[in-house]
Scaffold this motif. Structure first.
Motif, PDB file in Angstrom:
ATOM      1  N   MET A  23       9.530  -7.578 -12.066  1.00  0.00           N
ATOM      2  CA  MET A  23      10.738  -8.281 -12.456  1.00  0.00           C
ATOM      3  C   MET A  23      10.436  -9.780 -12.622  1.00  0.00           C
ATOM      4  O   MET A  23       9.445 -10.290 -12.101  1.00  0.00           O
ATOM      5  N   SER A  24      11.338 -10.469 -13.308  1.00  0.00           N
ATOM      6  CA  SER A  24      11.107 -11.880 -13.619  1.00  0.00           C
ATOM      7  C   SER A  24      11.752 -12.838 -12.631  1.00  0.00           C
ATOM      8  O   SER A  24      11.710 -14.051 -12.827  1.00  0.00           O
ATOM      9  N   GLU A  25      12.368 -12.319 -11.580  1.00  0.00           N
ATOM     10  CA  GLU A  25      13.027 -13.131 -10.561  1.00  0.00           C
ATOM     11  C   GLU A  25      14.068 -14.066 -11.168  1.00  0.00           C
ATOM     12  O   GLU A  25      14.130 -15.254 -10.869  1.00  0.00           O
ATOM     13  N   ARG A  26      14.910 -13.515 -12.021  1.00  0.00           N
ATOM     14  CA  ARG A  26      15.964 -14.302 -12.656  1.00  0.00           C
ATOM     15  C   ARG A  26      17.032 -14.754 -11.671  1.00  0.00           C
ATOM     16  O   ARG A  26      17.799 -15.676 -11.972  1.00  0.00           O
ATOM     17  N   LEU A  27      17.087 -14.109 -10.504  1.00  0.00           N
ATOM     18  CA  LEU A  27      18.073 -14.498  -9.487  1.00  0.00           C
ATOM     19  C   LEU A  27      17.383 -15.019  -8.227  1.00  0.00           C
ATOM     20  O   LEU A  27      17.919 -14.902  -7.121  1.00  0.00           O
ATOM     21  N   ARG A  28      16.240 -15.595  -8.412  1.00  0.00           N
ATOM     22  CA  ARG A  28      15.455 -16.055  -7.272  1.00  0.00           C
ATOM     23  C   ARG A  28      16.258 -17.000  -6.390  1.00  0.00           C
ATOM     24  O   ARG A  28      16.862 -17.966  -6.857  1.00  0.00           O
ATOM     25  N   ASP A  29      16.283 -16.664  -5.089  1.00  0.00           N
ATOM     26  CA  ASP A  29      16.937 -17.456  -4.046  1.00  0.00           C
ATOM     27  C   ASP A  29      18.459 -17.516  -4.173  1.00  0.00           C
ATOM     28  O   ASP A  29      19.103 -18.296  -3.477  1.00  0.00           O
ATOM     29  N   LYS A  30      19.054 -16.688  -5.019  1.00  0.00           N
ATOM     30  CA  LYS A  30      20.508 -16.611  -5.080  1.00  0.00           C
ATOM     31  C   LYS A  30      21.019 -15.751  -3.929  1.00  0.00           C
ATOM     32  O   LYS A  30      20.318 -14.860  -3.429  1.00  0.00           O
ATOM     33  N   LYS A  31      22.238 -16.005  -3.524  1.00  0.00           N
ATOM     34  CA  LYS A  31      22.884 -15.251  -2.447  1.00  0.00           C
ATOM     35  C   LYS A  31      24.045 -14.471  -3.047  1.00  0.00           C
ATOM     36  O   LYS A  31      24.941 -15.058  -3.663  1.00  0.00           O
ATOM     37  N   ALA A  32      24.027 -13.150  -2.883  1.00  0.00           N
ATOM     38  CA  ALA A  32      24.984 -12.305  -3.594  1.00  0.00           C
ATOM     39  C   ALA A  32      25.689 -11.320  -2.679  1.00  0.00           C
ATOM     40  O   ALA A  32      25.101 -10.793  -1.729  1.00  0.00           O
ATOM     41  N   LEU A  33      26.960 -11.061  -2.995  1.00  0.00           N
ATOM     42  CA  LEU A  33      27.740 -10.016  -2.341  1.00  0.00           C
ATOM     43  C   LEU A  33      28.181  -9.031  -3.406  1.00  0.00           C
ATOM     44  O   LEU A  33      28.771  -9.419  -4.418  1.00  0.00           O
ATOM     45  N   VAL A  34      27.885  -7.742  -3.181  1.00  0.00           N
ATOM     46  CA  VAL A  34      28.298  -6.679  -4.103  1.00  0.00           C
ATOM     47  C   VAL A  34      29.194  -5.716  -3.328  1.00  0.00           C
ATOM     48  O   VAL A  34      28.734  -5.059  -2.391  1.00  0.00           O
ATOM     49  N   THR A  35      30.446  -5.630  -3.697  1.00  0.00           N
ATOM     50  CA  THR A  35      31.346  -4.723  -2.980  1.00  0.00           C
ATOM     51  C   THR A  35      31.165  -3.299  -3.494  1.00  0.00           C
ATOM     52  O   THR A  35      30.784  -3.076  -4.647  1.00  0.00           O
ATOM     53  N   GLY A  36      31.422  -2.345  -2.610  1.00  0.00           N
ATOM     54  CA  GLY A  36      31.280  -0.941  -2.984  1.00  0.00           C
ATOM     55  C   GLY A  36      29.874  -0.610  -3.446  1.00  0.00           C
ATOM     56  O   GLY A  36      29.688   0.106  -4.434  1.00  0.00           O
ATOM     57  N   SER A  37      28.882  -1.098  -2.711  1.00  0.00           N
ATOM     58  CA  SER A  37      27.495  -0.993  -3.185  1.00  0.00           C
ATOM     59  C   SER A  37      26.647   0.013  -2.422  1.00  0.00           C
ATOM     60  O   SER A  37      25.433  -0.113  -2.359  1.00  0.00           O
ATOM     61  N   THR A  38      27.296   1.038  -1.872  1.00  0.00           N
ATOM     62  CA  THR A  38      26.537   2.072  -1.172  1.00  0.00           C
ATOM     63  C   THR A  38      26.226   3.274  -2.066  1.00  0.00           C
ATOM     64  O   THR A  38      25.551   4.210  -1.630  1.00  0.00           O
ATOM     65  N   SER A  39      26.695   3.247  -3.333  1.00  0.00           N
ATOM     66  CA  SER A  39      26.420   4.356  -4.239  1.00  0.00           C
ATOM     67  C   SER A  39      26.662   3.927  -5.678  1.00  0.00           C
ATOM     68  O   SER A  39      27.253   2.875  -5.950  1.00  0.00           O
ATOM     69  N   ASN A  40      26.173   4.735  -6.604  1.00  0.00           N
ATOM     70  CA  ASN A  40      26.443   4.645  -8.025  1.00  0.00           C
ATOM     71  C   ASN A  40      26.228   3.223  -8.578  1.00  0.00           C
ATOM     72  O   ASN A  40      25.197   2.609  -8.337  1.00  0.00           O
ATOM     73  N   ILE A  41      27.189   2.693  -9.342  1.00  0.00           N
ATOM     74  CA  ILE A  41      27.002   1.414 -10.022  1.00  0.00           C
ATOM     75  C   ILE A  41      26.767   0.277  -9.030  1.00  0.00           C
ATOM     76  O   ILE A  41      25.874  -0.555  -9.229  1.00  0.00           O
ATOM     77  N   GLY A  42      27.539   0.234  -7.967  1.00  0.00           N
ATOM     78  CA  GLY A  42      27.381  -0.849  -6.999  1.00  0.00           C
ATOM     79  C   GLY A  42      26.006  -0.863  -6.367  1.00  0.00           C
ATOM     80  O   GLY A  42      25.395  -1.929  -6.194  1.00  0.00           O
TER      81      GLY A  42
END
Length: 254
Positions: A1-20
């Motif tokens: 990968m190109s590390e396009r989100l290097r050092d970013k801090k992210a929250l993804v809701t509903g991320s235990t399956s499928n799209i999330g």
């Protein structure tokens, strides 16, 4: 990968399956530290373990986004704390889709679907967007749906909540964009993980599209990486259709 989100801090809701889950994994692969969130701790821990095994950074925060402002604010506080006091990216993905028609929906179901699909992301965004702006900016990615703009005779309740999210995307872009917080949305077509027990009930809806097939969670995740990253720095308030052409073109069999 190109590390396009290097050092970013992210929250993804509903991320235990499928799209999330696919979005959380893609963000981590691109260098972000990701908070995976959902109700099921076992599945959440599995996602985190997989990300860490591949060299990524992830933590799980258990939450039931029931639509109350308290639940959304609690998640905002916990995720920010886990990420060291800063959050750059929010993906409002969590949602529920109970099969129904207008005449079969009871009031309890109506209220719950709007609570999870609209109220929860509304108050989560309200809790996080100002902090993002104060820290210098950020990105919010909402999940809409193709059926919010192409009517079908079932799922009026669900489609109306996704229409609300797409409207909020434009409103939030106007509200928070000038402060440095970009807000956009993705509108997926029929998307699901590979199934071992036959076709998914929604698969027929992708017949007659240019793609001619259902989508994969990973294909939605690619779009989320783009909208969350600096490459989309001039992109505000759009709904990006990633639906195999479902809402834009029809293929006529010959």
């Amino acid at each position: 990968m190109s590390e396009r989100l290097r050092d970013k801090k992210a929250l993804v809701t509903g991320s235990t399956s499928n799209i999330g889950r696919a979005i959380a994994e893609a963000f981590a692969a691109e260098g972000a530290h990701v908070v995976v969130s959902g109700r099921n701790a076992e599945r959440g821990d599995e996602v985190v373990a997989g990300i860490r095994a591949r060299g990524g950074r992830a933590d799980f925060v258990a939450v039931d986004l029931d639509g109350s402002a308290e639940a959304s604010r609690a998640l905002a506080e916990q995720a920010t704390a886990v990420l060291g006091g800063r959050l750059d990216i929010l993906v409002n993905n969590a949602g529920i889709y109970p099969p129904s028609t207008t005449t079969t929906v009871d009031e309890k179901t109506f209220d719950r679907v709007y609570a999870v699909n609209v109220k929860a992301p509304f108050f989560l965004t309200a809790a996080l967007a100002p902090a993002m702006a104060e820290a210098g900016g950020g990105a919010i990615v909402n999940l809409g749906s193709w059926i919010s703009r192409l009517g079908i005779p079932v799922s009026a309740l669900y489609s109306s909540t996704k229409g609300a999210m797409e409207t909020l995307t434009r409103a939030w872009a106007a509200e928070f964009g000038p402060a440095g917080v970009r807000v956009n949305a993705i509108s997926p077509g029929v998307v699901h993980e590979p199934m071992s027990d036959g076709a998914h009930a929604g698969d027929v809806m992708m017949v007659g599209t240019p793609a001619g097939r259902v989508g994969t969670p990973e294909e939605i995740a690619h779009a989320a990486v783009y909208l969350a990253g600096d490459e989309a720095g001039f992109v505000h308030g759009i709904v990006l259709d990633v639906d195999g052409g479902r809402t834009t073109a029809a293929v006529i069999a010959r």
